[in-house]
Structure formats: C-alpha cells, structure tokens
Design a protein around this motif. Structure first.
Motif, PDB file in Angstrom:
ATOM      1  N   LEU A 103       0.853  -1.190   0.000  1.00 46.60           N
ATOM      2  CA  LEU A 103       0.000   0.000   0.000  1.00 46.60           C
ATOM      3  C   LEU A 103       0.886   1.237   0.000  1.00 46.60           C
ATOM      4  O   LEU A 103       1.872   1.314   0.721  1.00 46.60           O
ATOM      5  N   GLY A 104       0.544   2.195  -0.833  1.00 44.95           N
ATOM      6  CA  GLY A 104       1.312   3.435  -0.910  1.00 44.95           C
ATOM      7  C   GLY A 104       2.373   3.435  -1.992  1.00 44.95           C
ATOM      8  O   GLY A 104       2.959   4.481  -2.274  1.00 44.95           O
ATOM      9  N   LEU A 105       2.644   2.280  -2.612  1.00 46.35           N
ATOM     10  CA  LEU A 105       3.634   2.256  -3.689  1.00 46.35           C
ATOM     11  C   LEU A 105       3.068   2.970  -4.916  1.00 46.35           C
ATOM     12  O   LEU A 105       1.866   2.971  -5.156  1.00 46.35           O
ATOM     13  N   GLU A 106       3.971   3.563  -5.708  1.00 47.72           N
ATOM     14  CA  GLU A 106       3.559   4.215  -6.939  1.00 47.72           C
ATOM     15  C   GLU A 106       3.454   3.167  -8.043  1.00 47.72           C
ATOM     16  O   GLU A 106       4.283   2.256  -8.123  1.00 47.72           O
ATOM     17  N   VAL A 107       2.435   3.316  -8.876  1.00 46.35           N
ATOM     18  CA  VAL A 107       2.173   2.346  -9.941  1.00 46.35           C
ATOM     19  C   VAL A 107       2.462   3.012 -11.287  1.00 46.35           C
ATOM     20  O   VAL A 107       1.965   4.111 -11.561  1.00 46.35           O
ATOM     21  N   TYR A 108       3.282   2.313 -12.091  1.00 47.10           N
ATOM     22  CA  TYR A 108       3.687   2.829 -13.406  1.00 47.10           C
ATOM     23  C   TYR A 108       3.249   1.864 -14.496  1.00 47.10           C
ATOM     24  O   TYR A 108       3.258   0.641 -14.301  1.00 47.10           O
ATOM     25  N   ASP A 109       2.893   2.426 -15.664  1.00 42.28           N
ATOM     26  CA  ASP A 109       2.521   1.568 -16.788  1.00 42.28           C
ATOM     27  C   ASP A 109       3.766   1.152 -17.570  1.00 42.28           C
ATOM     28  O   ASP A 109       4.895   1.494 -17.200  1.00 42.28           O
ATOM     29  N   GLU A 110       3.527   0.441 -18.674  1.00 42.77           N
ATOM     30  CA  GLU A 110       4.640  -0.092 -19.463  1.00 42.77           C
ATOM     31  C   GLU A 110       5.498   0.992 -20.104  1.00 42.77           C
ATOM     32  O   GLU A 110       6.621   0.740 -20.521  1.00 42.77           O
ATOM     33  N   ASN A 111       4.980   2.235 -20.194  1.00 35.59           N
ATOM     34  CA  ASN A 111       5.754   3.371 -20.720  1.00 35.59           C
ATOM     35  C   ASN A 111       6.407   4.174 -19.602  1.00 35.59           C
ATOM     36  O   ASN A 111       6.834   5.299 -19.821  1.00 35.59           O
ATOM     37  N   ASN A 112       6.427   3.596 -18.414  1.00 34.05           N
ATOM     38  CA  ASN A 112       6.979   4.228 -17.218  1.00 34.05           C
ATOM     39  C   ASN A 112       6.265   5.539 -16.863  1.00 34.05           C
ATOM     40  O   ASN A 112       6.840   6.449 -16.290  1.00 34.05           O
ATOM     41  N   GLN A 113       4.983   5.596 -17.222  1.00 37.64           N
ATOM     42  CA  GLN A 113       4.152   6.757 -16.873  1.00 37.64           C
ATOM     43  C   GLN A 113       3.436   6.458 -15.548  1.00 37.64           C
ATOM     44  O   GLN A 113       2.829   5.393 -15.389  1.00 37.64           O
ATOM     45  N   GLY A 116      -0.556   6.355 -10.608  1.00 36.69           N
ATOM     46  CA  GLY A 116      -1.062   6.789  -9.311  1.00 36.69           C
ATOM     47  C   GLY A 116      -0.457   5.975  -8.189  1.00 36.69           C
ATOM     48  O   GLY A 116       0.555   5.293  -8.365  1.00 36.69           O
ATOM     49  N   GLU A 117      -1.103   6.046  -7.047  1.00 35.32           N
ATOM     50  CA  GLU A 117      -0.618   5.356  -5.847  1.00 35.32           C
ATOM     51  C   GLU A 117      -1.576   4.230  -5.491  1.00 35.32           C
ATOM     52  O   GLU A 117      -2.798   4.397  -5.580  1.00 35.32           O
ATOM     53  N   LEU A 118      -1.008   3.105  -5.073  1.00 36.21           N
ATOM     54  CA  LEU A 118      -1.842   1.977  -4.652  1.00 36.21           C
ATOM     55  C   LEU A 118      -2.497   2.328  -3.316  1.00 36.21           C
ATOM     56  O   LEU A 118      -1.817   2.520  -2.311  1.00 36.21           O
ATOM     57  N   LYS A 119      -3.825   2.423  -3.332  1.00 35.84           N
ATOM     58  CA  LYS A 119      -4.561   2.840  -2.138  1.00 35.84           C
ATOM     59  C   LYS A 119      -5.211   1.682  -1.399  1.00 35.84           C
ATOM     60  O   LYS A 119      -5.439   1.755  -0.195  1.00 35.84           O
TER      61      LYS A 119
END
Length: 169
Positions: A103-113, A116-119
């Motif tokens: 919880l609280g980790l930042e989530v990035y897509d395959e383009n490293n964009q 948001g944050e895992l809530k």
C-alpha cells in the motif's frame, strides 16, 4: 515497512472463562494454532500475551490467553488488535507480499508513466484487484494478475504493470 502485522481483532468475549472471539485478518486463520504468543495493541502500546488455547467457531477464532481466566478480564481486551512481529509472520512464497507492505507504492505503466498510488487491495477470491488513485483522485482498478503486474519493488516504492487493452477507456 511495518514491524508488526495485524492478524486479527478481538471482537467479543466467548463464554465466561476468559476466552475471546477473534475476527481473523489473515488469509490463513489456521495459523493461530502455530502461534505461542502475540502482541495486543492497546491503543499504540504493545503487550505480549501467551496463548493457552485456540479453537474455531464459524468464521471466528476463539482464543484463550494465559492469565485471562474470567469474562471481566477478557472484556478489557475487546476491540484491540492482535499483532505478530515479522519474525513470527507467515513466510510468503517468492514474489508474494503482505498487502500492508505494498500500500502506498507508486504504480507505473509499461511506458513508465505514473498511474497513481496503490490505495487499496480488493480480495475477490479469484484474484486481487489493485485500487490505484491518481493525483486527481481518479481511481483505476487493476487486476493483480501475473500477466498485468510485472514487478513490485518495495525498495524502489514502485509497481510496474502492463495494462490490459481497454482498461482506461
């Protein structure tokens, strides 16, 4: 990373001999049988209690602590959480994590964009679903499948995912 993990909450007494009813907050309630002692979090103050008995009733764990032999003593523990330290936590398989650790980790897509944050993590029974919230408070529900979640790095505070087509549409 939290040093102590919640494994249950003391929700009520059970009988008159000091037993307590526990709502387990672990994937495996049977683990209570293996515990010799736990901490009870009394509003931020941890006290160690030795376990003298464990049994099960419906979805609850019935627990007996040494030295708690009357219902009046058990009532004083109602509402408190039961915790274990990391040394006594369940050993997870490789690439598995405690929800509290991600919880609280930042989530990035395959383009490293940054997405948001895992809530939150919703446990559906078939697979978990990650609730990710961006800076505008928009939520994305991401299935926690091996085909979607490519890497979780607690050290970097990052989760890398490949979003299924159409998920953001």
């Amino acid at each position: 990373m939290l040093e102590y993990l919640i494994v249950g909450q003391l929700i009520n007494t059970h009988g008159v001999k000091g037993e307590l009813k526990v709502m387990p907050q672990t994937d495996d309630p049977q683990r209570f049988r293996k515990l010799k002692w736990v901490y009870i979090d009394k509003n931020g103050s941890l006290e160690k209690y030795n376990i003298s008995g464990v049994k099960f009733f419906k979805q609850f764990v019935i627990i007996k602590f040494e030295g708690i032999d009357r219902i009046e003593e058990a009532e004083k523990l109602k509402g408190f959480y039961i915790k274990v330290d990391r040394a006594n936590a369940v050993k997870l398989p490789k690439n598995s994590f405690f929800i509290t650790d991600i919880l609280g980790l930042e989530v990035y897509d395959e383009n490293n964009q940054l997405l948001g944050e895992l809530k939150d993590v919703i446990q559906t029974g078939s697979n978990d679903v990650y609730v990710v919230r961006d800076s505008a408070s928009k939520e994305i529900l991401i299935p926690a499948l091996k085909s979607v979640v490519k890497e979780i790095s607690i050290e970097e505070g990052k989760i890398s995912v490949i979003l299924p087509k159409g998920l953001l549409d």
